[in-house]
Structures are given as C-alpha cells and as structure tokens.
Design a protein around this motif. Structure first.
Motif, PDB file in Angstrom:
ATOM      1  N   GLY A 133       0.862  -1.335  -0.027  1.00 43.51           N
ATOM      2  CA  GLY A 133      -0.101  -0.069  -0.086  1.00 43.51           C
ATOM      3  C   GLY A 133       0.930   1.309  -0.006  1.00 43.51           C
ATOM      4  N   ILE A 186     -13.498  -3.915  -0.800  1.00 43.11           N
ATOM      5  CA  ILE A 186     -14.526  -3.608   0.575  1.00 43.11           C
ATOM      6  C   ILE A 186     -13.948  -2.805   1.453  1.00 43.11           C
ATOM      7  CG2 ILE A 186     -15.489  -4.954   2.195  1.00 43.11           C
ATOM      8  CD1 ILE A 186     -15.979  -7.438   0.511  1.00 43.11           C
ATOM      9  N   GLY A 187     -14.590  -1.673   1.678  1.00 45.07           N
ATOM     10  CA  GLY A 187     -13.915  -0.933   2.425  1.00 45.07           C
ATOM     11  C   GLY A 187     -13.532   0.505   1.744  1.00 45.07           C
ATOM     12  N   GLU A 194     -14.705   1.082  -1.596  1.00 49.34           N
ATOM     13  CA  GLU A 194     -15.380   1.134  -2.776  1.00 49.34           C
ATOM     14  C   GLU A 194     -16.064   2.491  -3.058  1.00 49.34           C
ATOM     15  OE1 GLU A 194     -16.207  -0.373   0.026  1.00 49.34           O
ATOM     16  OE2 GLU A 194     -18.105  -0.997   0.045  1.00 49.34           O
ATOM     17  N   VAL A 223     -14.276   5.216  -2.772  1.00 46.00           N
ATOM     18  CA  VAL A 223     -13.196   6.020  -3.521  1.00 46.00           C
ATOM     19  C   VAL A 223     -13.140   5.422  -4.947  1.00 46.00           C
ATOM     20  CG1 VAL A 223     -10.596   6.443  -3.504  1.00 46.00           C
ATOM     21  CG2 VAL A 223     -11.776   5.914  -1.145  1.00 46.00           C
ATOM     22  N   THR A 274      -7.051  -5.105   8.923  1.00 41.75           N
ATOM     23  CA  THR A 274      -8.248  -5.346   8.363  1.00 41.75           C
ATOM     24  C   THR A 274      -8.755  -5.616   6.789  1.00 41.75           C
ATOM     25  OG1 THR A 274      -8.833  -3.172   8.393  1.00 41.75           O
ATOM     26  CG2 THR A 274      -9.375  -4.352  10.335  1.00 41.75           C
ATOM     27  N   ILE A 275      -9.627  -6.001   6.474  1.00 42.25           N
ATOM     28  CA  ILE A 275      -9.906  -5.891   4.878  1.00 42.25           C
ATOM     29  C   ILE A 275      -9.848  -4.676   4.396  1.00 42.25           C
ATOM     30  CG2 ILE A 275     -12.445  -6.098   5.040  1.00 42.25           C
ATOM     31  CD1 ILE A 275     -10.143  -7.580   2.198  1.00 42.25           C
ATOM     32  N   GLU A 276     -10.454  -3.602   5.298  1.00 42.20           N
ATOM     33  CA  GLU A 276     -10.641  -2.253   4.816  1.00 42.20           C
ATOM     34  C   GLU A 276      -9.116  -1.665   4.463  1.00 42.20           C
ATOM     35  OE1 GLU A 276     -12.149  -3.419   7.408  1.00 42.20           O
ATOM     36  OE2 GLU A 276     -13.823  -2.463   7.920  1.00 42.20           O
ATOM     37  N   GLU A 277      -8.230  -1.912   5.525  1.00 46.95           N
ATOM     38  CA  GLU A 277      -6.947  -1.246   5.368  1.00 46.95           C
ATOM     39  C   GLU A 277      -6.280  -1.937   4.217  1.00 46.95           C
ATOM     40  OE1 GLU A 277      -4.188  -2.456   8.512  1.00 46.95           O
ATOM     41  OE2 GLU A 277      -2.610  -1.014   7.826  1.00 46.95           O
ATOM     42  N   LEU A 335      -7.775  -0.277   0.930  1.00 42.29           N
ATOM     43  CA  LEU A 335      -7.362   1.093   0.613  1.00 42.29           C
ATOM     44  C   LEU A 335      -6.095   1.036   0.156  1.00 42.29           C
ATOM     45  CD1 LEU A 335      -8.980   2.536   3.883  1.00 42.29           C
ATOM     46  CD2 LEU A 335      -9.478   3.289   1.499  1.00 42.29           C
ATOM     47  N   GLY A 336      -5.031   0.264   0.459  1.00 48.04           N
ATOM     48  CA  GLY A 336      -3.687   0.194  -0.190  1.00 48.04           C
ATOM     49  C   GLY A 336      -3.894  -0.661  -1.494  1.00 48.04           C
ATOM     50  N   ILE A 344      -6.000  -0.344  -3.978  1.00 45.22           N
ATOM     51  CA  ILE A 344      -6.675   0.480  -5.111  1.00 45.22           C
ATOM     52  C   ILE A 344      -5.845   1.294  -5.785  1.00 45.22           C
ATOM     53  CG2 ILE A 344      -9.161   0.230  -4.225  1.00 45.22           C
ATOM     54  CD1 ILE A 344      -9.048   3.201  -3.281  1.00 45.22           C
ATOM     55  N   MET A 373      -2.433   8.029  -3.467  1.00 43.61           N
ATOM     56  CA  MET A 373      -2.754   8.375  -2.155  1.00 43.61           C
ATOM     57  C   MET A 373      -1.802   8.293  -1.352  1.00 43.61           C
ATOM     58  SD  MET A 373      -5.583   5.466  -0.848  1.00 43.61           S
ATOM     59  CE  MET A 373      -6.742   6.925  -1.059  1.00 43.61           C
ATOM     60  N   TYR A 430      -4.513   6.190   5.404  1.00 43.73           N
ATOM     61  CA  TYR A 430      -4.960   6.719   4.241  1.00 43.73           C
ATOM     62  C   TYR A 430      -6.168   7.693   4.274  1.00 43.73           C
ATOM     63  CZ  TYR A 430      -2.671   2.237   2.595  1.00 43.73           C
ATOM     64  OH  TYR A 430      -1.994   1.311   2.414  1.00 43.73           O
ATOM     65  N   VAL A 465     -11.260   5.181   7.001  1.00 40.96           N
ATOM     66  CA  VAL A 465     -11.407   4.337   8.258  1.00 40.96           C
ATOM     67  C   VAL A 465     -11.013   2.904   7.748  1.00 40.96           C
ATOM     68  CG1 VAL A 465     -13.346   3.080   9.587  1.00 40.96           C
ATOM     69  CG2 VAL A 465     -13.577   5.400   9.049  1.00 40.96           C
ATOM     70  N   ILE A 466     -10.372   2.393   8.540  1.00 39.04           N
ATOM     71  CA  ILE A 466      -9.719   0.933   8.461  1.00 39.04           C
ATOM     72  C   ILE A 466     -10.369  -0.227   9.403  1.00 39.04           C
ATOM     73  CG2 ILE A 466      -7.567   1.560   7.396  1.00 39.04           C
ATOM     74  CD1 ILE A 466      -6.209   0.969   9.969  1.00 39.04           C
ATOM     75  N   GLY A 525     -12.057  -5.399  12.027  1.00 33.51           N
ATOM     76  CA  GLY A 525     -12.635  -4.795  10.733  1.00 33.51           C
ATOM     77  C   GLY A 525     -14.282  -4.687  11.124  1.00 33.51           C
ATOM     78  N   ARG A 546     -16.351  -4.105   8.095  1.00 31.95           N
ATOM     79  CA  ARG A 546     -16.740  -4.791   6.918  1.00 31.95           C
ATOM     80  C   ARG A 546     -16.460  -6.181   6.877  1.00 31.95           C
ATOM     81  NH1 ARG A 546     -17.539  -1.361   2.758  1.00 31.95           N
ATOM     82  NH2 ARG A 546     -18.641  -3.032   1.827  1.00 31.95           N
TER      83      ARG A 546
END
Lengths: 386, 105
Positions: free
Chosen positions: A160, A190-191, A193, A195, A243-246, A249-250, A252, B1, B70, B73-74, B94, B96
């Motif tokens: 990321g 996921i997390g 989307e 963006v 997490t999947i969100e982190e 975000l890295g 995309i 980013m 970033y 929210v992570i 998480g 999600r």
C-alpha cells in the motif's frame, strides 16, 4: 517506445506471445494434455479440476474461462482434449475459440480409444500446429493496443505504501497512451469502494461496482464468519495489515488515477479501452486466470510477502516494495521499488521503472515466472459440484 | 494516495487525518520514532515493539474509535489505545465482511 513486437491474429488483435495451448475440457483429460505439452516444446497446457458435474452459471463460468483463455491473443493455436462424456462441450468450445480465426483441433479420448492413442494424436497435431506458429511473422504493435491487468497478492504494508502507488503511475502512463488497464479483486475493494465509485465515469458503472461488492458480502454473511483470517490472510496480518478495509485502501492505488469507464463479469472479454474493473475474488490464481480469459496481454503483480506464481498464457511481472523479500526471493521478483521507503526513490521514478519493465516484457523479455516455467491456472467456481 | 517518504523517517503517515503511522523499520519498545506530520518532523515514543510494516498509534483513542489510515476508516478500536501502542488485530477489528455478526448467521 510507442511500438512493441508482437503477432497479428486473424481477427486483427495483437498478441505479445505466440503460445500453442492445450485445453482439457475436464479434469479427466488433464494427464493427456500434460503429456502432449511435455512432448512438444513451445506448448502449454492448463490442467484444472473442473468441467463435469456442473450446471447453470457455474458451468457457463468454466466454459467462458476456458474459451477466453483460448481466445487470448497471446495464443496462436489451440488443441482441445475432451474425455467425451463431460458437461463442457468440446465442439462448442472449439467454435467459440475458432471465431477468432486461429486454428483449433479437438481430440476425444473415448473416441480415439484411450490415453496412449490420444497422446499420440495430440503430439502429431501439436508438432504440426507449432511448425505453423513458428512461421508467424513478428510485426510492430502500437502500444495503445496493449491491455494489462493489475493485481496484488501476498500483500504486506509495503504494498500500500510503495509498490501499488508506483504501479498506479505506470497504469496512468498506459492509459495516457491509449491503452487498457484492468483492475479486479472485488473482495479487496471492500472498504474502499466509495473511493473507486467516485472515479466511475457514469452512475451505471458505480452501480455495477456496488452490485459486485454486495453480491460478495451476501456470500460472506451466508458463511457466518469474519473474513479476517481468510482475507486479510495470515501472511497479510503478519505483514502488518489489520483489516480488509486497510488492505483494500492500499490495493486500489495500483490502478492509478484515471476514470473507471466500465465494469464486467469474471472472464468476460474486456469491452473497450481505458480503465476497467473485472469482478473476481482476490485469490491470486483465480483472478489472474480470469484476467487472461478476459484478454489482457500481461499482468503486473505487486507483492510484499513474495509469491512465485505466473500464468499459462500471459507474462506476470512481479513488483515489490519489500527490500528483504526482493533479496530473499530474487528468483521470483522482477522489479524492486523498495527504495521508495527510504526516501531515495520518488513515486514517479518508481512508476517509470515499472513502465519500462512493462514495455520490455511486452516486447518479448521473459519474466522471472516465465523463466521458471510458472504456468498456474485456476477457474473461479460459483456453484456446488454435483 | 500514499505520501512520499522523507529520508530519515522511521514511520510513514499517509494522510494528515490518520490516527496511525506505519513503521519503516523494526522498532523496539522505548524507541523514539520520527515521522512527518503536516510538514513537521514529530516524535512519538513506542510503548510496544512495532515490527516493520506494522502500525503505531499517534493519538490516544477510545474504545469504539473508527481508526483512520490513508485518510479513511480501516476499522474500529476494540479497546482504548494509547499513543505509542502497536495497533493491530489485538486492538482493531474490521467493520466490513463480518459474517460472524450477520443477522443471517
């Protein structure tokens, strides 16, 4: 360089490799295909676990993945090996691939009378088709014809911070030259989307993106489990991703900053030029195989933990931002952008280095995965085995 | 980013809204960690070992805080997290992909 060397196919498309592909319609034909490809150099087979006891959309997905791989412009000719009683019809497959104008031949193991005769027939056909492919002229291919997939796998925090944003710069360069980039891995937006959705060229594209994600989340909910541990994987977590969100975000940033002009289903043909999203799991081999079936010429693959995998009909360029892994797994990794993390390599410079590697590989340079013979292939399943 | 790394930094802050920085080397408990925030070179003392690639808290966070990296929210803090602590799966979850919390499960 605005041109690369390649092969022009009968339907006007260009390939950057000139493979003779041997496709088993069903797991029962795998060994015959392997023996054929082992006997004739310049031949690749794609053994898989599927092709029988499948129905509905799941059967269609297997068919489309096999057909798309055969239609990929890096493939010059195809041999299909069938058992004779499976659900994937070899003649329909031959027809779908044959629409591109490339030679396609079918061998039926039950009809010819067993493995030995099928292998013998396959070797004879392969030698003839290979000789024909070796006569194909090498032509200049405009760089704007190039389609690449962007993928990350075995990610850690360096993905990321370094390799993905650098690959994003290279993606933007190709789009600016009129080429095409496919990003995928529905689970790994996921997390993030919102963006991606903000970059869609129309509301319809954004709706399709949200639909793909919702479809995946419904499946995860049906499983009744936390996705953490499966994705992010144990290796991702050891590498610092929580997490999947982190992770998303890295992820995309690897497709750059261009507008997302369309979204399509797994293994469907890339519909046009520009930046596209293909629905797919994050699983490395299923995703890259789906990209190959959609018609990309090569995949740029970032990794932090290190991974050896390639693909059957397309080169896979491995890029890392992890200095330790670039040294320890050097036989698997092509581009090192880890100097971004000590401040001695700028983002744009790193992106240019990746772009240079893309051009050289498209022009014929072998990737580490190609040199080592990595030809992984796997098909995404969406239904039960009957 | 992603923000570009400044030579000499021990940790990277991607976005100024972030609650965490990512370690650019293995950090021991008690180490003073240098990072850049809004063009200032800032320090934080690590209260835990922070392996390369893992996150260190830059602010005190209450349980339930939506943790940002970033600029997005992570995840959610499952316990209160002090500035300088290692931020990872033991104190962030998480939000999600949580089939385990689904109504359908």
């Amino acid at each position: 360089m605005d041109h690369i060397k390649g092969y022009q196919r009968a339907n006007g498309e260009y390939g950057i490799r000139n493979h003779l592909l041997v496709i088993p319609t069903v797991i029962c034909a795998n060994q015959v295909c392997n023996r054929i490809s082992q006997s004739v150099s310049g031949t690749v087979s794609i053994p898989h676990q599927h092709g029988c006891s499948q129905i509905g959309a799941d059967k269609v997905r297997t068919f489309e993945t096999l057909a798309g791989t055969g239609r990929n412009p890096n493939v010059g000719a195809v041999i299909i090996v069938s058992l004779g009683c499976e659900v994937i019809n070899p003649h329909e497959l031959a027809q779908s691939i044959g629409e591109t104008g490339k030679p396609v031949e079918v061998i039926d193991i039950q009809e010819v009378g067993g493995s030995v005769k099928a292998i013998q027939k396959g070797i004879e056909i392969a030698k003839r088709l290979r000789a024909g492919l070796d006569q194909e002229p090498v032509v200049d291919v405009p760089i704007s014809e190039l389609r690449i997939g962007v993928k990350c796998g075995g990610s850690d925090a360096t993905s990321g911070m370094a390799s993905n944003p650098a690959l994003g710069v290279a993606s933007d360069i190709l789009i600016a030259k009129g080429g095409t980039v496919v990003i995928s891995e529905t689970t790994e937006i996921i997390g993030a989307e919102h963006v991606m959705a903000a970059r869609c060229s129309t509301p319809e594209v954004a709706d399709k993106l949200y639909h793909f994600i919702e479809r995946f989340e419904v499946e995860i909910n049906r499983m009744g489990a936390d996705m953490r541990g499966g994705n992010p994987s144990p290796g991702n977590i050891a590498g610092g991703l929580s997490t999947i969100e982190e992770k998303s975000l890295g992820c995309i940033s690897k497709c750059g900053t261009s507008p997302l002009v369309g979204a399509f289903e797994y293994a469907e043909a890339v519909p046009g030029k520009g930046l596209y999203f293909m629905d797919s799991p994050g699983n490395d081999i299923e995703c890259v195989s789906g990209m190959a079936a959609s018609g990309v010429h090569l995949v740029c693959f970032t990794t932090g933990r290190g991974t050896p995998t390639g693909a059957a009909v397309i080169p896979v360029i491995k890029i890392t931002g992890n200095e330790r892994v670039f040294k320890s797994m050097n036989d698997n990794l092509d581009v090192d952008v880890s100097a971004m993390l000590n401040g001695t390599l700028g983002l744009n410079e790193a992106g240019e280095a990746i772009w240079q590697e893309i051009v050289e590989v498209a022009d014929g340079k072998e990737t580490k995965a190609e040199i080592l013979g990595h030809q992984e292939f796997s098909i995404n399943r969406i239904g039960p085995t009957l | 980013m992603a923000g570009e790394v400044v030579a000499g930094a021990d940790a990277l802050v991607v976005d100024e809204k972030d609650h965490v920085a990512t370690a650019l080397k293995d950090i021991a408990a008690g180490d003073t960690v240098h990072y850049r925030s809004k063009d200032q070179l800032v320090t934080v003392v690590a209260l835990d070992p922070i392996p390369f690639g893992h996150k260190i808290a830059l602010v005190d966070m209450e349980e339930g805080t939506h943790v940002k990296k970033y600029g997005e929210v992570i995840g959610r803090a499952t316990i209160a997290i002090e500035r300088g602590r290692h931020v990872h799966v033991h104190n962030v979850e998480g939000i999600r992909g949580r089939g385990d919390q689904s109504q359908e499960a």
